[in-house]
Design an enzyme around this catalytic site. Sequence first.
Site, PDB file in Angstrom:
ATOM      1  N   ASP A  77       0.834  -1.204   0.000  1.00  0.00           N
ATOM      2  CA  ASP A  77       0.000   0.000   0.000  1.00  0.00           C
ATOM      3  C   ASP A  77       0.871   1.257   0.000  1.00  0.00           C
ATOM      4  OD1 ASP A  77      -2.063  -1.695   0.051  1.00  0.00           O
ATOM      5  OD2 ASP A  77      -2.849  -1.120   2.026  1.00  0.00           O
ATOM      6  N   ASP A  98       0.818   4.149  -2.774  1.00  0.00           N
ATOM      7  CA  ASP A  98       0.483   5.537  -2.428  1.00  0.00           C
ATOM      8  C   ASP A  98       1.590   6.498  -2.859  1.00  0.00           C
ATOM      9  OD1 ASP A  98      -1.850   4.669  -1.369  1.00  0.00           O
ATOM     10  OD2 ASP A  98      -1.232   4.798   0.737  1.00  0.00           O
ATOM     11  N   SER A 104     -36.734   3.348 -19.653  1.00  0.00           N
ATOM     12  CA  SER A 104     -37.010   2.527 -18.490  1.00  0.00           C
ATOM     13  C   SER A 104     -37.596   1.193 -18.977  1.00  0.00           C
ATOM     14  CB  SER A 104     -37.979   3.334 -17.643  1.00  0.00           C
ATOM     15  OG  SER A 104     -38.428   2.588 -16.588  1.00  0.00           O
ATOM     16  N   LEU A 105     -38.160   0.408 -18.070  1.00  0.00           N
ATOM     17  CA  LEU A 105     -38.681  -0.902 -18.471  1.00  0.00           C
ATOM     18  C   LEU A 105     -40.169  -1.020 -18.156  1.00  0.00           C
ATOM     19  CD1 LEU A 105     -35.773  -3.090 -17.065  1.00  0.00           C
ATOM     20  CD2 LEU A 105     -36.367  -2.864 -19.483  1.00  0.00           C
ATOM     21  N   LYS A 162     -32.445  -7.435 -11.494  1.00  0.00           N
ATOM     22  CA  LYS A 162     -32.667  -5.993 -11.655  1.00  0.00           C
ATOM     23  C   LYS A 162     -32.050  -5.319 -10.428  1.00  0.00           C
ATOM     24  CE  LYS A 162     -36.225  -2.593 -12.792  1.00  0.00           C
ATOM     25  NZ  LYS A 162     -35.886  -1.615 -11.770  1.00  0.00           N
ATOM     26  N   ARG A 208     -29.173   8.883 -15.960  1.00  0.00           N
ATOM     27  CA  ARG A 208     -30.283   8.691 -16.885  1.00  0.00           C
ATOM     28  C   ARG A 208     -31.013   9.997 -17.186  1.00  0.00           C
ATOM     29  NH1 ARG A 208     -34.877   4.413 -15.515  1.00  0.00           N
ATOM     30  NH2 ARG A 208     -35.537   5.957 -14.008  1.00  0.00           N
ATOM     31  N   GLU A 267     -25.583  -0.402 -13.901  1.00  0.00           N
ATOM     32  CA  GLU A 267     -26.198   0.061 -12.662  1.00  0.00           C
ATOM     33  C   GLU A 267     -25.094   0.234 -11.628  1.00  0.00           C
ATOM     34  OE1 GLU A 267     -29.326   0.474 -13.248  1.00  0.00           O
ATOM     35  OE2 GLU A 267     -30.342   0.710 -11.321  1.00  0.00           O
ATOM     36  N   LYS A 282     -35.132 -10.145 -21.239  1.00  0.00           N
ATOM     37  CA  LYS A 282     -34.835  -9.414 -22.474  1.00  0.00           C
ATOM     38  C   LYS A 282     -34.787 -10.387 -23.639  1.00  0.00           C
ATOM     39  CE  LYS A 282     -31.669  -6.477 -19.907  1.00  0.00           C
ATOM     40  NZ  LYS A 282     -30.286  -6.045 -19.718  1.00  0.00           N
ATOM     41  N   CYS A 337     -36.617  32.953  -1.539  1.00  0.00           N
ATOM     42  CA  CYS A 337     -37.583  32.430  -0.569  1.00  0.00           C
ATOM     43  C   CYS A 337     -39.006  32.721  -1.083  1.00  0.00           C
ATOM     44  CB  CYS A 337     -37.362  33.105   0.779  1.00  0.00           C
ATOM     45  SG  CYS A 337     -38.689  32.777   1.955  1.00  0.00           S
ATOM     46  N   CYS A 370     -38.473  36.681   8.235  1.00  0.00           N
ATOM     47  CA  CYS A 370     -39.342  36.107   7.199  1.00  0.00           C
ATOM     48  C   CYS A 370     -40.642  35.638   7.869  1.00  0.00           C
ATOM     49  CB  CYS A 370     -38.614  34.930   6.544  1.00  0.00           C
ATOM     50  SG  CYS A 370     -39.659  33.958   5.459  1.00  0.00           S
TER      51      CYS A 370
HETATM   52  S1  IVH Z   1     -32.086  -3.135 -19.047  1.00  0.00           S
HETATM   53  C1  IVH Z   1     -33.149  -0.501 -22.608  1.00  0.00           C
HETATM   54  N1  IVH Z   1     -31.039  -4.620 -17.132  1.00  0.00           N
HETATM   55  O1  IVH Z   1     -33.817  -0.752 -14.126  1.00  0.00           O
HETATM   56  C2  IVH Z   1     -32.622  -1.354 -21.523  1.00  0.00           C
HETATM   57  N2  IVH Z   1     -31.953  -2.519 -16.549  1.00  0.00           N
HETATM   58  O2  IVH Z   1     -36.640   0.212 -14.341  1.00  0.00           O
HETATM   59  C3  IVH Z   1     -33.244  -1.053 -20.229  1.00  0.00           C
HETATM   60  N3  IVH Z   1     -31.767  -1.981 -14.168  1.00  0.00           N
HETATM   61  O3  IVH Z   1     -33.298   2.124 -16.031  1.00  0.00           O
HETATM   62  C4  IVH Z   1     -32.506  -1.451 -19.059  1.00  0.00           C
HETATM   63  N4  IVH Z   1     -30.737  -3.826 -13.564  1.00  0.00           N
HETATM   64  O4  IVH Z   1     -31.440   1.416 -14.444  1.00  0.00           O
HETATM   65  C5  IVH Z   1     -31.655  -3.464 -17.441  1.00  0.00           C
HETATM   66  N5  IVH Z   1     -30.073  -6.027 -15.560  1.00  0.00           N
HETATM   67  C6  IVH Z   1     -30.685  -4.878 -15.877  1.00  0.00           C
HETATM   68  C7  IVH Z   1     -30.968  -3.906 -14.883  1.00  0.00           C
HETATM   69  C8  IVH Z   1     -31.617  -2.738 -15.274  1.00  0.00           C
HETATM   70  C9  IVH Z   1     -31.223  -2.657 -13.155  1.00  0.00           C
HETATM   71  C10 IVH Z   1     -32.419  -0.646 -14.041  1.00  0.00           C
HETATM   72  C11 IVH Z   1     -32.019   0.326 -15.116  1.00  0.00           C
HETATM   73  C12 IVH Z   1     -33.303   0.761 -15.737  1.00  0.00           C
HETATM   74  C13 IVH Z   1     -34.297   0.413 -14.705  1.00  0.00           C
HETATM   75  C14 IVH Z   1     -35.667   0.204 -15.310  1.00  0.00           C
END
Ligand code: IVH
Length: 701
Positions: free
Chosen positions: A31, A35, A80-81, A112, A133, A167, A303, A420, A441
Amino acid sequence: MNIKEEMDRLTEELKVYQDKYYKEGISLVSDNEYDRLTDRLIALEQEHPEFQHPDSPTKRVGSDLTNDFPEVRHTIPVLSLDKAYSDEAVLDFFSRSIQKEGGSLSFAAEEKIDGISMVLYYENGILTRAVTRGNGEVGNDVTANIMTIGAVPLSLPENLDIAVRGEVYLNKADFERLNEAEPDEAKKAANPRNLAAGTVRRQKSSEAGRVPLTIFCYEGFWSNKEETPSDHLHILSRLKRLGFRINPHLAFFDSDKEKAERKIAAAGLDGEAYAFSEIDEFIKKKTAERKGLPYEIDGLVFKINELDVRERFGYTEHHPRWAIAYKFEAPQAEAKLKGITVQVGRTGRITPVAEISPTKLGGSTIRRATLHNQEYIEELELAIGDTVSISKRGDVIPAVENVIEKNNEGNTTYHLPPDCPCCHTPIVQIGGLQYCPNYDCPDQVKGRIAYFASTDQMDIETLGPKTVELLYNAGILRSIEDIYNADYTRASDLPGIGEKSIKLLLKGIKESLERPFVTVLSSLGVADIGKKSAEILVKNGFDSMAKILNAVDRNDKEAFASIPGFGELTAERIISSFSSQSLRKTIEELEKAGIHMDVAKDAKEESKEQIFSGEVWCITGSFKNFNPRTKALKEIEKRGGRTVSSVTSKTTHLLAGEGGGSKRAEAERLGVKIVTEDEFMKAIGTEEAKEEGEDGQLFLF
Ligand code: IVH
C-alpha cells in the site's frame, strides 16, 4: 528521463497495479509503495496537466475540485422498463413476443439491480463521459465521480466507440457500515440506493472515491453497427472481455433447456438454463435467493436475446418493447407528480413538497409528500409530470421514494427557485440544505411562535399553527415575546376566534409561565438546541440563561464544545444563535413576563405546589379541562401525588369526571374520597375555577 517520460511510466505502472487489484483482487505492491507512486503522479499532473492521460489512474483517487454536473444529451435512448408483477405476466410477455415475431425466440434473464442507472460513453477506447439517466434524453455528467469506481474501465483494450449501460450500486454491508459511521442523523441514507445516488453527486470526487461503489453492466451500444454482436449473450461476453463487470447470476430461457444451455456455452458464458415452462420455478428461486445477495435487487429483467428482433420491435415512449421487468413487490402507492411547492420552516429551512394526484396509502388519501431537499430531488432526477412511488417512512410522513416512469412532456429535473417563496430573500446553501437567511421572514416567525407554543414545548393548547397564522396576519402576534404582551381584545373580531377562545388562550398562556427552564430553553427554537441537548446543557452546569449568555458573550467556545456530544460545530452555532439581537430581545421580554430563566425558579415553584404529597390518585370518566385526561394525571404528579390505574385499598382519591362506572363504585365501596372536576380545579388553583363556580364550598384535602 524527462518529465513526460516519467509520467508515462508511472501511468502505465499504476494502471497495471489497479487492473490486477480491481479485476482480480491481487495487490502487486505494498500500500505504501502504491500511495507513493500515486502521490508522485498527482504532483506531476498538477504541474504538467498537458501530459496527463485522459484515463490516468489518478482519476480513481478523485480530486477536491468542485463538480458541477453539466447537463448533456444522450446519444442512445435511455429508457425505463415495462413492468410485470406475476409469473403469468412474464410468460405472457414471452408468448406475445414469439407470436408477434412468428418464429422462435430466446430470452436472457438478469437481476434488476436497485442502484443508479448510468451510461458510460467511450470514444476511441477512452472513457469520456459517464452520464446519469436524467429524463432519458438529457442527463448529468458525473464522470469525475464515476471514474473513482474501480470496476469502471477508464480505457478499453480496443479503440472502440461504445456506450455501455450499467447500474452503479453499493453492497448492503458497505451501506450498513458507512451509515453507522455517519454521525449526523439527518445525513443517514434510507437505503443503499439513496447512499449510492448521493455519492454519484458528491461535489468532490475525492469524497466519492471513499465510498466503495461498484457497477454491473448489462447493455452495450456500438456506434459502428457492424461491430455489434448479434445477440444479448454475445453482448455480455464481449463487454466482459472488454473489462466491464458483468453480473455472474445470468439465466437464459428457450423452448427447451438444452437449447438454452447450448446458447449460453456458445457465447462463452456461465449461466443457468431454463425452458419457458419453468418460469415460475425460476422466479420462486430468485425470490428466495434475494435476501442472501450482497446487493439489493428489486426484480428480474427479461430481455429478448436476438438483436435483429429487438430492432424490429423497437421502443414506446417509455420502454423497449423487447424487455420486461418482473418486480418483487408492487410499489406501496403510485402517483403522478403534479407540482412541487416550497415550504419555509421555523429555522428558515426550505423544504420542497410534492403535490401528487390523490393516492390511497395505508388507509388514508395522500396529496402531498416530502422531498427533503434539492439534493434528494437531484438524486431521483425528479421532474414535474413523473410517475413516482410513495411510501410512509416510519409509518408517518409520506415520502417520494423513486421515479417509476419519466414524464413525456420533456420536463427536466426540478430546481428550487432562487428566492424564498415567502419573503423573496435569496436562498442560501448550508451543508447541502437550503435556507432563507431572513430571521424576520413571516413564515419563519409564524413557525417559531407555533413551535414555542406546541404541545411538546410550552404547551399553550389553543395556540396552534392556524391561530398563530390568524393572529400574525392581524398584526397581533409578531414574535414569541408578543405571546405574553399582545392585546388579545383586538382578536375577538377575527373569524373563528370568540370571547371563549380568548379566555382559553389567556389561561393557556398563564399556565405556560410555569414551564421549567429546560423546556423554555428548547422552545426558543435555537439551532442545535432541542429537548435532548437542552437537558444536556442544563446537566452540564448551564442551568440558567444568565450562565449561557455569559459564556456566549465571552465567546467561550470551549465551554460548550467540551460538553459530551456537542463539539466545535454545535458550540459555534450556539454562540452565533445567542448573539443575535432579536433572540436577546425575546429572552429579555420573556423573563420580564415571568418565564423561568433559571432552574432555581423551577425549584421554588415546585416546592410551593406539593399539595398532593403522600396521596394516591386514580382517575375515571372524561373531563372538560383535561383532554386527553392524562393531563390531569400530570397535574397530580407535579404536585407530589402518585397516580394509579385502578382503585384499591391504597388509593386515597378518585378524580371522577363525566361517566365512569366501576371505578366510582369501587371507590364508594372502599370509602375512597371522590373528587369532582370542579373541586379539583379549585384545589390546583387555576383561573377558571376561581372565576366560576364560587359556591362557597371550599374543598379540603
Ligand atoms: S435493461 C433498454 N437490465 O432498471 C434497456 N436494466 O426500471 C433497459 N436496471 O433504467 C434497461 N438492472 O437502471 C436493465 N439487468 C438490468 C438492470 C436494469 C437494473 C435498471 C435500469 C433501468 C431500470 C428500469
